[in-house]
Design a protein around this motif. Structure first.
Motif, PDB file in Angstrom:
ATOM      1  N   LEU A 286     -16.883 -20.477 -18.664  1.00  0.00           N
ATOM      2  CA  LEU A 286     -16.478 -19.215 -17.842  1.00  0.00           C
ATOM      3  C   LEU A 286     -17.724 -18.441 -17.279  1.00  0.00           C
ATOM      4  O   LEU A 286     -17.643 -17.762 -16.446  1.00  0.00           O
ATOM      5  N   SER A 287     -18.866 -18.738 -18.230  1.00  0.00           N
ATOM      6  CA  SER A 287     -19.987 -17.878 -17.853  1.00  0.00           C
ATOM      7  C   SER A 287     -20.826 -18.438 -16.463  1.00  0.00           C
ATOM      8  O   SER A 287     -21.742 -17.704 -15.979  1.00  0.00           O
ATOM      9  N   LEU A 288     -20.431 -19.682 -16.172  1.00  0.00           N
ATOM     10  CA  LEU A 288     -21.102 -20.274 -14.939  1.00  0.00           C
ATOM     11  C   LEU A 288     -20.937 -19.272 -13.801  1.00  0.00           C
ATOM     12  O   LEU A 288     -21.952 -19.213 -12.943  1.00  0.00           O
ATOM     13  N   ARG A 289     -19.754 -18.658 -13.409  1.00  0.00           N
ATOM     14  CA  ARG A 289     -19.710 -17.924 -12.135  1.00  0.00           C
ATOM     15  C   ARG A 289     -20.918 -16.699 -12.432  1.00  0.00           C
ATOM     16  O   ARG A 289     -21.444 -16.203 -11.373  1.00  0.00           O
ATOM     17  N   GLY A 290     -20.778 -16.142 -13.672  1.00  0.00           N
ATOM     18  CA  GLY A 290     -21.676 -14.797 -13.873  1.00  0.00           C
ATOM     19  C   GLY A 290     -23.075 -15.325 -13.599  1.00  0.00           C
ATOM     20  O   GLY A 290     -24.051 -14.897 -13.137  1.00  0.00           O
ATOM     21  N   VAL A 291     -23.702 -16.674 -13.963  1.00  0.00           N
ATOM     22  CA  VAL A 291     -24.656 -17.028 -14.070  1.00  0.00           C
ATOM     23  C   VAL A 291     -25.114 -17.439 -12.393  1.00  0.00           C
ATOM     24  O   VAL A 291     -26.247 -17.047 -11.868  1.00  0.00           O
ATOM     25  N   LEU A 292     -24.274 -18.086 -11.778  1.00  0.00           N
ATOM     26  CA  LEU A 292     -24.565 -18.208 -10.250  1.00  0.00           C
ATOM     27  C   LEU A 292     -24.534 -16.847  -9.521  1.00  0.00           C
ATOM     28  O   LEU A 292     -25.340 -16.609  -8.577  1.00  0.00           O
ATOM     29  N   ASP A 293     -23.729 -15.862  -9.735  1.00  0.00           N
ATOM     30  CA  ASP A 293     -23.869 -14.515  -9.023  1.00  0.00           C
ATOM     31  C   ASP A 293     -25.067 -13.859  -9.402  1.00  0.00           C
ATOM     32  O   ASP A 293     -25.660 -13.180  -8.485  1.00  0.00           O
ATOM     33  N   ARG A 294     -25.686 -14.000 -10.710  1.00  0.00           N
ATOM     34  CA  ARG A 294     -26.959 -13.559 -11.014  1.00  0.00           C
ATOM     35  C   ARG A 294     -28.155 -13.893  -9.961  1.00  0.00           C
ATOM     36  O   ARG A 294     -28.915 -13.073  -9.780  1.00  0.00           O
ATOM     37  N   VAL A 295     -28.039 -15.162  -9.916  1.00  0.00           N
ATOM     38  CA  VAL A 295     -29.386 -15.742  -9.213  1.00  0.00           C
ATOM     39  C   VAL A 295     -29.024 -15.881  -7.481  1.00  0.00           C
ATOM     40  O   VAL A 295     -29.879 -16.320  -7.045  1.00  0.00           O
ATOM     41  N   GLY A 296     -27.859 -15.504  -7.329  1.00  0.00           N
ATOM     42  CA  GLY A 296     -27.671 -15.559  -5.591  1.00  0.00           C
ATOM     43  C   GLY A 296     -26.766 -16.960  -5.076  1.00  0.00           C
ATOM     44  O   GLY A 296     -26.957 -16.803  -3.961  1.00  0.00           O
ATOM     45  N   GLY A 297     -26.259 -17.240  -5.888  1.00  0.00           N
ATOM     46  CA  GLY A 297     -25.261 -18.867  -5.608  1.00  0.00           C
ATOM     47  C   GLY A 297     -26.082 -20.142  -5.762  1.00  0.00           C
ATOM     48  O   GLY A 297     -27.107 -20.076  -6.040  1.00  0.00           O
ATOM     49  N   ALA A 298     -25.244 -20.933  -5.646  1.00  0.00           N
ATOM     50  CA  ALA A 298     -25.734 -22.212  -6.029  1.00  0.00           C
ATOM     51  C   ALA A 298     -26.697 -22.703  -4.987  1.00  0.00           C
ATOM     52  O   ALA A 298     -27.762 -23.570  -5.046  1.00  0.00           O
ATOM     53  N   GLY A 299     -26.539 -22.226  -3.718  1.00  0.00           N
ATOM     54  CA  GLY A 299     -27.440 -22.739  -2.580  1.00  0.00           C
ATOM     55  C   GLY A 299     -29.118 -22.152  -3.141  1.00  0.00           C
ATOM     56  O   GLY A 299     -29.881 -22.990  -2.806  1.00  0.00           O
ATOM     57  N   VAL A 300     -29.147 -21.192  -3.545  1.00  0.00           N
ATOM     58  CA  VAL A 300     -30.371 -20.678  -4.059  1.00  0.00           C
ATOM     59  C   VAL A 300     -30.777 -21.373  -5.177  1.00  0.00           C
ATOM     60  O   VAL A 300     -32.134 -22.023  -5.093  1.00  0.00           O
TER      61      VAL A 300
END
Length: 527
Positions: A286-300
């Motif tokens: 579940l924390s995957l979404r929060g990690v992606l949001d912090r760094v600007g998304g999977a593209g970044v």
């Protein structure tokens, strides 16, 4: 999020856990892998709010009971016998992996301070107790390897957490003293041992004074959190305090628990640990979404971090191989030089040990606790998460295949003098002697003939049996199959009588409890 909605989300998560656990068993996959993937899928469901994880709460809520569970069931004699190997993994391998990761990170990101590189190494270096337990439950290993892996998972978090705290302090203050850090490390460990032993001793004294089973079980459940919180409040290692308390309680539970407490406490504890382990892996997903949001998304991540992250993960896995195979080569050299106590694992066992380095909740919680001012914090978060995914989803799911391919041999020198059959026969003879002394009254008349005959049969069955160990096992299985069938028939008859109104609920429950105990004994003896 409203508190009621939070509770509903927790209930929904545990319902998802049951479904994912069922799917994992049907597909012969480690449940940990299914739970992480399922948690990651749930994190991106439309309408689901983001999950914010408090790292301090995660550590204090999940780590103590799961460490306690491992310590409680640890065989103390093998743990003590293999202490050198355990410390080599729990301290030596953690320090070595931290150094390797720090060097690789510095080469990849030259602008990053050395202290920050060490902090990342400390986050990634300790294999996780929860991940190790989740995988080891579904594989079969030689006893020495099992003891080493379980012992490592109990102690390595302390080394990793201490390294992390010193590295973060060095980044924030700009100063670091190796001598002070080493002295503080030993102080934290020794203090944790003292606190854990004190809590365990208090538990033994308390259980001898409590007069009801419910209070004894409640006191046992609270030991792990008491030891961890006491250790942290006294500024020593809470992890070591929990492990020490767990070893103490596990050693004395055989003499302070009654049979009823042991059966009920074990059942409750198994359910509690199952839910906590499942929640840990779901939270990682579940924390995957929060990690992606912090760094600007999977593209970044793919554009700017993919190469260094994958190289650092490779360094984490490779460092464990280097340490274990290097240590084993040194032991082999000492063995050839005539040092009898040096017993190398051998290449096949070393391969399995090297591959069993799964990371989990501690890595995630520590990474999330990084200060906002930490240089390259986003890179560290992504690297920690990718390391967890790779080690659990790749190493965890393939560990069973690795064990079957390597076929590590059992270390016969580490086996106890008596096997299960011999120990059971010795126990039966002791029971027979106790019954024989009580079977006659003061005038020498036999007053318990059936009991005497029953226990005499059990005590002499091994002497009368002729055949191989496999034939004996098959005969025992057939014997207890009949008992289990009899219990099943008795339970069905009780239900029939109850449904027909011929016995009341109290009679049904009392007799059913007796049948349950008889069935448990038969299943245990058959197994």
């Amino acid at each position: 999020m409203h508190p009621a909605a939070s509770f509903e989300l927790i209930v929904a998560m545990f319902l998802a856990v049951l479904g994912l656990h069922y799917v994992a068993r049907r597909l012969a996959l480690p449940p940990a892998a299914a739970l992480i993937v399922g948690g990651g899928a749930l994190a991106f469901m439309p309408g689901l709010p983001g999950i914010e994880i408090d790292p301090e709460l995660v550590l204090v809520l999940f780590l103590p009971p799961l460490l306690m569970d491992g310590a409680w069931f640890t065989a103390f004699a093998p743990f003590r016998r293999h202490m050198a190997g355990i410390l080599s993994l729990a301290v030596g391998a953690v320090f070595f992996t931290t150094a390797v990761v720090a060097i690789v990170t510095r080469l990849l990101v030259p602008a990053l301070p050395w202290a920050a590189c060490v902090a990342l190494g400390a986050i990634l270096s300790p294999p996780d107790a929860v991940s190790a337990r989740a995988v080891l439950q579904h594989v079969r290993l030689p006893r020495r390897l099992t003891t080493l892996l379980e012992g490592e998972s109990l102690l390595n978090d302390a080394a990793g957490l201490v390294l992390f705290r010193f590295a973060v302090a060095a980044v924030l203050t700009g100063s670091f003293s190796l001598g002070a850090a080493t002295g503080s490390f030993f102080l934290l460990v020794l203090g944790g041992i003292a606190v854990g032993a004190a809590i365990g001793g208090l538990w033994v004294l308390l259980l001898r004074r409590l007069d009801d089973d419910t209070s004894r079980i409640a006191a046992t459940v609270l030991v792990c959190w008491s030891a961890y919180i006491a250790g942290e409040l006294l500024h020593v290692s809470g992890v070591i305090a929990v492990v020490t308390a767990g070893l103490t309680c596990g050693w004395y539970q055989h003499v302070v628990f009654s049979a009823s407490v042991r059966i009920r406490a074990l059942a409750f504890w198994q359910v509690l640990v199952f839910l906590l382990e499942a929640a840990v892996f779901m939270l990682i997903g579940l924390s995957l979404r929060g990690v992606l949001d912090r760094v600007g998304g999977a593209g970044v991540i793919l554009e700017t971090m993919a190469a260094p992250v994958l190289l650092i993960v490779a360094a984490v896995i490779g460092a464990r191989f280097l340490w274990i195979f290097g240590n084993d080569a040194m032991l082999a050299g000492l063995r050839r030089a005539g040092v009898a106590r040096a017993r190398p694992l051998g290449p096949r066992a070393a391969l399995v040990m090297s591959w069993a380095g799964m990371r989990g909740v501690v890595t995630l919680a520590v990474a999330l606790s990084l200060p906002e001012t930490m240089p390259a914090r986003d890179l560290m978060l992504v690297t920690a998460f990718v390391t967890i995914l790779v080690t659990v989803l790749v190493q965890g799911t393939s560990l069973g295949w690795m064990i079957r391919a390597a076929r590590p041999e059992e270390d016969r020198a580490a086996l106890p003098p008596l096997d299960l059959h011999a120990a059971e026969t010795t126990m039966f003879r002791a029971q027979f002697e106790a019954v024989r002394r009580a079977a006659y009254d003061a005038e020498g008349r036999l007053i318990h003939p059936m009991l005497l005959r029953r226990y005499e049969t059990r005590a002499t069955a091994a002497d009368r049996f002729e055949g191989t160990d496999e034939e004996r096992s098959q005969a025992i299985a057939r014997h207890f199959d009949v008992i289990i069938a009899a219990v099943t028939a008795g339970r069905a008859e009780l239900v029939r009588l109850h449904r027909a109104g011929r016995i009341d609920d109290e009679t049904l429950h009392d007799l059913e409890h007796d049948l349950d105990l008889e069935e448990l004994a038969a299943v245990s003896a058959k197994g």
